[in-house]
Design an enzyme around this catalytic site. Structure first.
Site, PDB file in Angstrom:
ATOM      1  N   HIS A 238      32.807  29.291  26.286  1.00 33.34           N
ATOM      2  CA  HIS A 238      33.560  30.445  25.763  1.00 33.34           C
ATOM      3  C   HIS A 238      32.829  31.120  24.613  1.00 33.34           C
ATOM      4  O   HIS A 238      33.459  31.805  23.787  1.00 33.34           O
ATOM      5  CB  HIS A 238      34.947  30.033  25.212  1.00 33.34           C
ATOM      6  CG  HIS A 238      35.966  29.702  26.251  1.00 33.34           C
ATOM      7  ND1 HIS A 238      36.957  28.773  26.034  1.00 33.34           N
ATOM      8  CD2 HIS A 238      36.167  30.162  27.500  1.00 33.34           C
ATOM      9  CE1 HIS A 238      37.727  28.685  27.100  1.00 33.34           C
ATOM     10  NE2 HIS A 238      37.252  29.514  28.019  1.00 33.34           N
TER      11      HIS A 238
ATOM     12  N   GLY B  37      44.772  34.831  26.718  1.00 37.83           N
ATOM     13  CA  GLY B  37      46.089  35.223  27.254  1.00 37.83           C
ATOM     14  C   GLY B  37      47.258  34.591  26.515  1.00 37.83           C
ATOM     15  O   GLY B  37      48.273  35.247  26.251  1.00 37.83           O
TER      16      GLY B  37
ATOM     17  N   GLY C 208      47.023  32.979  23.334  1.00 40.19           N
ATOM     18  CA  GLY C 208      46.916  33.311  21.910  1.00 40.19           C
ATOM     19  C   GLY C 208      47.365  34.737  21.619  1.00 40.19           C
ATOM     20  O   GLY C 208      47.969  35.016  20.580  1.00 40.19           O
TER      21      GLY C 208
ATOM     22  N   VAL D  51      51.876  29.620  31.097  1.00 41.30           N
ATOM     23  CA  VAL D  51      52.687  29.449  29.888  1.00 41.30           C
ATOM     24  C   VAL D  51      53.958  30.313  29.919  1.00 41.30           C
ATOM     25  O   VAL D  51      54.982  29.944  29.350  1.00 41.30           O
ATOM     26  CB  VAL D  51      51.822  29.714  28.629  1.00 41.30           C
ATOM     27  CG1 VAL D  51      52.676  29.974  27.403  1.00 41.30           C
ATOM     28  CG2 VAL D  51      50.910  28.530  28.380  1.00 41.30           C
TER      29      VAL D  51
ATOM     30  N   ARG E  32      27.328  37.184  33.304  1.00 42.76           N
ATOM     31  CA  ARG E  32      27.828  36.019  32.581  1.00 42.76           C
ATOM     32  C   ARG E  32      27.230  34.771  33.218  1.00 42.76           C
ATOM     33  O   ARG E  32      27.313  34.581  34.429  1.00 42.76           O
ATOM     34  CB  ARG E  32      29.349  35.965  32.680  1.00 42.76           C
ATOM     35  CG  ARG E  32      29.893  34.744  32.014  1.00 42.76           C
ATOM     36  CD  ARG E  32      31.388  34.659  32.106  1.00 42.76           C
ATOM     37  NE  ARG E  32      31.817  33.461  31.409  1.00 42.76           N
ATOM     38  CZ  ARG E  32      32.894  32.774  31.734  1.00 42.76           C
ATOM     39  NH1 ARG E  32      33.653  33.153  32.722  1.00 42.76           N
ATOM     40  NH2 ARG E  32      33.205  31.698  31.060  1.00 42.76           N
TER      41      ARG E  32
ATOM     42  N   GLY F 107      41.492  28.471  30.446  1.00 41.17           N
ATOM     43  CA  GLY F 107      40.629  27.516  29.760  1.00 41.17           C
ATOM     44  C   GLY F 107      40.892  27.679  28.273  1.00 41.17           C
ATOM     45  O   GLY F 107      41.195  28.782  27.821  1.00 41.17           O
TER      46      GLY F 107
ATOM     47  N   GLY G 150      43.487  30.436  26.784  1.00 39.76           N
ATOM     48  CA  GLY G 150      43.741  31.145  28.042  1.00 39.76           C
ATOM     49  C   GLY G 150      43.997  30.096  29.104  1.00 39.76           C
ATOM     50  O   GLY G 150      44.599  29.061  28.818  1.00 39.76           O
TER      51      GLY G 150
ATOM     52  N   ASN H 100      30.539  38.737  36.734  1.00 37.09           N
ATOM     53  CA  ASN H 100      30.950  37.365  36.427  1.00 37.09           C
ATOM     54  C   ASN H 100      31.198  36.672  37.768  1.00 37.09           C
ATOM     55  O   ASN H 100      32.241  36.850  38.389  1.00 37.09           O
ATOM     56  CB  ASN H 100      32.224  37.400  35.583  1.00 37.09           C
ATOM     57  CG  ASN H 100      32.710  36.014  35.215  1.00 37.09           C
ATOM     58  OD1 ASN H 100      32.143  35.004  35.654  1.00 37.09           O
ATOM     59  ND2 ASN H 100      33.763  35.952  34.425  1.00 37.09           N
TER      60      ASN H 100
HETATM   61  P1  ADP Z   1      41.588  33.201  31.674  1.00 37.39           P
HETATM   62  O1  ADP Z   1      41.186  32.037  30.830  1.00 37.39           O
HETATM   63  O2  ADP Z   1      41.641  32.902  33.141  1.00 37.39           O
HETATM   64  O3  ADP Z   1      40.889  34.497  31.311  1.00 37.39           O
HETATM   65  P2  ADP Z   1      43.868  34.337  30.302  1.00 37.39           P
HETATM   66  O4  ADP Z   1      43.119  34.501  29.026  1.00 37.39           O
HETATM   67  O5  ADP Z   1      44.323  35.554  31.008  1.00 37.39           O
HETATM   68  O6  ADP Z   1      43.128  33.406  31.326  1.00 37.39           O
HETATM   69  O7  ADP Z   1      45.145  33.436  29.966  1.00 37.39           O
HETATM   70  C1  ADP Z   1      46.030  32.982  30.937  1.00 37.39           C
HETATM   71  C2  ADP Z   1      47.216  32.337  30.227  1.00 37.39           C
HETATM   72  O8  ADP Z   1      47.836  33.318  29.379  1.00 37.39           O
HETATM   73  C3  ADP Z   1      48.303  31.822  31.162  1.00 37.39           C
HETATM   74  O9  ADP Z   1      48.744  30.554  30.738  1.00 37.39           O
HETATM   75  C4  ADP Z   1      49.420  32.822  30.969  1.00 37.39           C
HETATM   76  O10 ADP Z   1      50.657  32.213  31.122  1.00 37.39           O
HETATM   77  C5  ADP Z   1      49.235  33.254  29.539  1.00 37.39           C
HETATM   78  N1  ADP Z   1      49.850  34.570  29.335  1.00 37.39           N
HETATM   79  C6  ADP Z   1      49.412  35.756  29.788  1.00 37.39           C
HETATM   80  N2  ADP Z   1      50.286  36.749  29.446  1.00 37.39           N
HETATM   81  C7  ADP Z   1      51.292  36.158  28.762  1.00 37.39           C
HETATM   82  C8  ADP Z   1      52.501  36.628  28.146  1.00 37.39           C
HETATM   83  N3  ADP Z   1      52.830  37.920  28.160  1.00 37.39           N
HETATM   84  N4  ADP Z   1      53.283  35.717  27.540  1.00 37.39           N
HETATM   85  C9  ADP Z   1      52.955  34.417  27.521  1.00 37.39           C
HETATM   86  N5  ADP Z   1      51.832  33.907  28.074  1.00 37.39           N
HETATM   87  C10 ADP Z   1      51.028  34.758  28.691  1.00 37.39           C
END
Ligand code: ADP
Length: 409
Positions: free
Chosen positions: A183, A337, A339, A290, A94, A218, A216, A12
Site C-alpha cells: 500500500h 473505504g 477509514g 463493513v 501498479r 486490504g 479498505g 492495475n
Molecule cells: P479496496 O481495498 O478494495 O480498494 P476500499 O478501499 O474500497 O477497498 O474499501 C472497501 C471497504 O470499505 C469495505 O469494507 C466497505 O464496506 C467499506 N466501505 C465503503 N463505503 C463505505 C461506507 N459508505 N460506509 C462504511 N463502509 C464503507
C-alpha cells in the site's frame, strides 16, 4: 507540471481483475475508467465508463475474446485507442512487489521487466499479472513511456531494525525473507496530503510524526516520519498486520501446521484460506463488507459485533505500536473505504486510543464527508495529537510519477 496537456493511462493488473483509468495528472479527473473481471476465464467481462464533455458518465460492457491477461488487456487498450481521447502522456503500471531492488518509480525497459518477473518469487499471485499487464500495454502502445510504480517502494526507507524478522539469516540473505510492506502508493499520497493540510493549519512539516491507517478491503498502517516510511504493518506479503476483509492479519505461524495436519490440506491451501476465507468474513460468518457488518451489529448480530471489535482492537494496537517507531504522534490519518466512510469504526478506534490523547469530536466525525470539516479533523482541538481523514488516490499518484519520469528524460 502546472497545466493539463493530456492524460496518463493507469493500469492495475491483478490476478483475475484489471483496472484501467485515464487520469489527468494535474486535476486528477478521469475521462475513462475500466474494470475487467474474471480475466483469464471464458466469462471475462470489462465495464468501460467514459465521461462525456457534459460530465455525464456512460458505461458499456465488452467481452474480450482473449482468455489470457495479456490478450484481454491488449483488447481493451485497442478499444481505447478507437475512442476520442485526450493526448496520452504515458502509461503508469501498479506493481505490487519491488523487493529491495526498487526504491522509487522507474521507467520500464527490458531489464526492469525482467527484474519484476524475478521478484515473482516474493509475490507469486501479483507480480506475474502486473508484468503481463506491462507486456500487453507495451505491445499496444510502444511509443509511450511506461512507468512502474511499486507498492513496496515507499517502505524502502525503513531501518533494518524495523524490517528484519528474527529468523535464520539464511532465510533473509538467500530467500529475501524480510518485511517489505505494501500500500506504499496510498501511504505516500495520503501522508503528503496530510502534511500539506497540516502546513496550512500552521504545523511545520519538519519532524512531523504521522501514523497513516489505510483501511479498505486490504488494511495496513504505516509510521511516517518527516515524509518517510519508518515502519509498517504488512510484511513479506499483504497477509501480516491488521485484520482485513478476508485476510487474517497477524497470526502464530504454528496455526498453519496445526490446521494442515488436522485437515489434510497442504500449507499452500491453508495460506490461501488465511488470505481469502479469514478476516472480517470469518469472524462474522456473514460478510467482509463493513457496511453490512455495521448494520447487522446494530441489530444485535453477535458475529458482526465480534468481527468489528476484533478489527478495531487490532488496528488500535498497531497504531499505538507504530508510535514507538516514531517516538510520539502528531496525527493519525485515516483513509481507504473504511477509514473514509465508516464513522462508527473511526469512533470505536478513537475510543481505544484515548490514552494517546486522541479525543473524538463526535460532530466532526459524523459530519465528515458531508460538509467538509476543517482539514478533515475528527478529534477535538487541543495540544495533543489529532486524527484526520484524508481520501486516498493511488491512481493520481501513479499518473504524477509517470509524468515526472517522462518529463525527466
Ligand atoms: P479496496 O481495498 O478494495 O480498494 P476500499 O478501499 O474500497 O477497498 O474499501 C472497501 C471497504 O470499505 C469495505 O469494507 C466497505 O464496506 C467499506 N466501505 C465503503 N463505503 C463505505 C461506507 N459508505 N460506509 C462504511 N463502509 C464503507
Amino acid at each position: 507540471m502546472s497545466t493539463s496537456q493530456g492524460s496518463v493511462v493507469v493500469v492495475n493488473c491483478g490476478s483475475s481483475s484489471v483496472k484501467l483509468a485515464l487520469v489527468d495528472p494535474v486535476t486528477g479527473e478521469r475521462s475513462l475508467s475500466c474494470l475487467g473481471e474474471r480475466i483469464g476465464s471464458p466469462d471475462a467481462v470489462v465495464h468501460m465508463t467514459t465521461t462525456g464533455p457534459d460530465g455525464r458518465p456512460s458505461t458499456r460492457t465488452i467481452t474480450p475474446a482473449a482468455t489470457t491477461h495479456r490478450g484481454a488487456l491488449a483488447h481493451v487498450l485497442q478499444r481505447l485507442l478507437d475512442l476520442d481521447l485526450p493526448p496520452l502522456l504515458g502509461v503508469g503500471h501498479r506493481v505490487v512487489q519491488g523487493g529491495s531492488v526498487f526504491h522509487g518509480s522507474v521507467r520500464v525497459d527490458d531489464r526492469v521487466l525482467a527484474q519484476i518477473h524475478e521478484l515473482s518469487a516474493l509475490a507469486p499471485l501479483h507480480n506475474p499479472a502486473n508484468a503481463s499487464g506491462i507486456e500487453a500495454a507495451r505491445a499496444v502502445l510502444p511509443d509511450l513511456a511506461h512507468v512502474a510504480v511499486f507498492d513496496t517502494a515507499f517502505h524502502q526507507t525503513m531501518p533494518e531494525t524495523n524490517y528484519r524478522y528474527a529468523v535464520p539469516t539464511r532465510w533473509y540473505e538467500e530467500f529475501g525473507v524480510r518485511r517489505y510492506g505494501m500500500h506504499g502508493t496510498s501511504h505516500r499520497y495520503v501522508s503528503q496530503r496530510a502534511t500539506e493540510v497540516l502546513a496550512t493549519a500552521g504545523r511545520e512539516p519538519r519532524g512531523l510524526k504521522l501514523v497513516v491507517a489505510h483501511l479498505g478491503n486490504g488494511c495496513s498502517a504505516t509510521a511516517v516520519l518527516d515524509g518517510r516510511s519508518v515502519d509498517t504493518t504488512m510484511g513479506l506479503t499483504p497477509l501480516e498486520g491488521l485484520v482485513m476483509g478476508t485476510r487474517s492479519g497477524d497470526l502464530d505461524p504454528a496455526v498453519v501446521e496445526l490446521v494442515a495436519e488436522r485437515t489434510g490440506a497442504g500449507v499452500a491451501e491453508v495460506v490461501k484460506q488465511l488470505n481469502s476465507e479469514s478476516g472480517l468474513l470469518a469472524l462474522s460468518g456473514l460478510s467482509n463488507d463493513v457496511r453490512t457488518l455495521s448494520e447487522k451489529a446494530a441489530e444485535g448480530h453477535a458475529g458482526a459485533k465480534l468481527a468489528l471489535d476484533v478489527f478495531v482492537h487490532r488496528a488500535a494496537k498497531h497504531v499505538a505500536a507504530l508510535t514507538v517507531s516514531l517516538g510520539g504522534l502528531d496525527a493519525l490519518v485515516l483513509t481507504g473505504g473504511i477509514g473514509e466512510n465508516a464513522k462508527n469504526v473511526r469512533s470505536m478506534l478513537l475510543a481505544r486510543l484515548a490514552h494517546l490523547g486522541l479525543v473524538e469530536d463526535p460532530a466532526a466525525n459524523a459530519d465528515h464527508g458531508r460538509s467538509s470539516t476543517p482539514a478533515g479533523r475528527i478529534t477535538v482541538p487541543g495540544d495533543g495529537p489529532l486524527a484526520m481523514v484524508v481520501p486516498t488516490d493511488e491512481e493520481l499518484l501513479i499518473a504524477r510519477d509517470t509524468v515526472a519520469l517522462v518529463e525527466h528524460r
